[in-house]
Design a protein around this motif. Structure first.
Motif: not given
Ligand SMILES: [Zn+2]
Length: 277
Positions: A87-116
């Protein structure tokens, strides 16, 4: 709700409170696309789909047998096409293709990116784990089978970081720990079965995966999977990849600003830990 809450609490107690080597985490749902690019999700996290040109229904390719539409029986079908499950969702005030985020498809990736962050704030040495319970989202094209295939669900994930070379022993150990945990929850051990996933069916990050299967009244289904993910995850998300001896095949990452490795206290050597999930 009560059954799920009890299960979550029992899992958190056993994985985090009762163990001295596991930290808890509650990270963001909104996920930067770069994270899911380097994790391999943008390339591989899709289901091949087939459309029926006659009744306009859409099917997962593995549900279409003998080239016939399961709905109307027509053979007027499209070739299988990949369908992104995130799933994608727009981030910020302008809804265009350049500023979107995904709703995480699994919790694992945030564990890796928060490792440090976890490492810097706890001074952990290997081996240690990070556990997380939270929502994950997948744009399943055919949600069905009760709670086995839904678009919004909760995951309980533990990523356990180990020295390379000790990974196979830790993998076996975690399979046993998890089987024992289900037994301790009152699950009849004779209804549990271990499925060693064949080499040809392993996910792109996995060196070995054991699925813990339960004999439900309707058949054998997966309760959880225990995987040896090697150094693929931290190796994918770290900066300075070429300075680190990464064994997994990872995408070259020039955008990361975090070194996701640990330094050995004696020899001062940097190691990218292996992960048992
Ligand atoms: Zn049809």
């Amino acid at each position: 709700v009560e059954l799920k809450n009890n299960l979550k609490q029992a899992w958190w107690r056993a994985m985090v409170y009762d163990r001295d080597d596991v930290e808890g985490l509650d990270a963001a749902v909104l996920t930067h696309p770069q994270v899911l690019k380097y994790s391999g999700h943008e390339d591989t996290f899709s289901d091949p789909l087939i459309d029926c040109r006659d009744c306009k229904s859409r099917w997962r390719a593995d549900h279409v047998e003998s080239s016939r539409c399961p709905g109307c029986g027509s053979d007027n079908l499209t070739e299988p096409r990949p369908f992104n499950l995130m799933f994608k969702t727009g981030v910020g005030p302008v809804d265009d293709d350049s500023s979107f985020a995904y709703l995480r498809p699994e919790t694992a990736q945030q564990i890796f990116t928060n490792f440090k962050n976890v490492l810097d704030s706890t001074s952990r040495q290997l081996p240690f784990g990070i556990a997380q319970i939270g929502k994950a989202f997948r744009n399943e094209i055919t949600p069905r089978n009760f709670i086995f295939r839904v678009r919004e669900f909760e995951q309980m994930e533990l990523e356990f970081f180990v020295e390379p070379g000790t990974d196979e022993a830790w993998h076996e150990k975690w399979v046993q720990i998890r089987r024992d945990w289900w037994s301790s929850q009152g699950v009849d051990d004779s209804a549990l079965e271990l499925l060693h996933v064949p080499a040809g069916e392993l996910a792109h990050y996995s060196k070995a995966t054991v699925d813990l299967m339960y004999r439900f009244p309707h058949g054998l289904e997966e309760l959880e999977g225990i995987a040896n993910r090697t150094d693929f995850d931290l190796g994918s998300h770290t900066k300075n990849q070429s300075d680190l001896d990464i064994s997994a095949a990872v995408l070259p990452n020039t955008e990361s600003n975090a070194k996701l490795a640990v330094q050995n206290q004696q020899q001062k050597l940097w190691t990218v830990p292996y992960v048992i999930e």
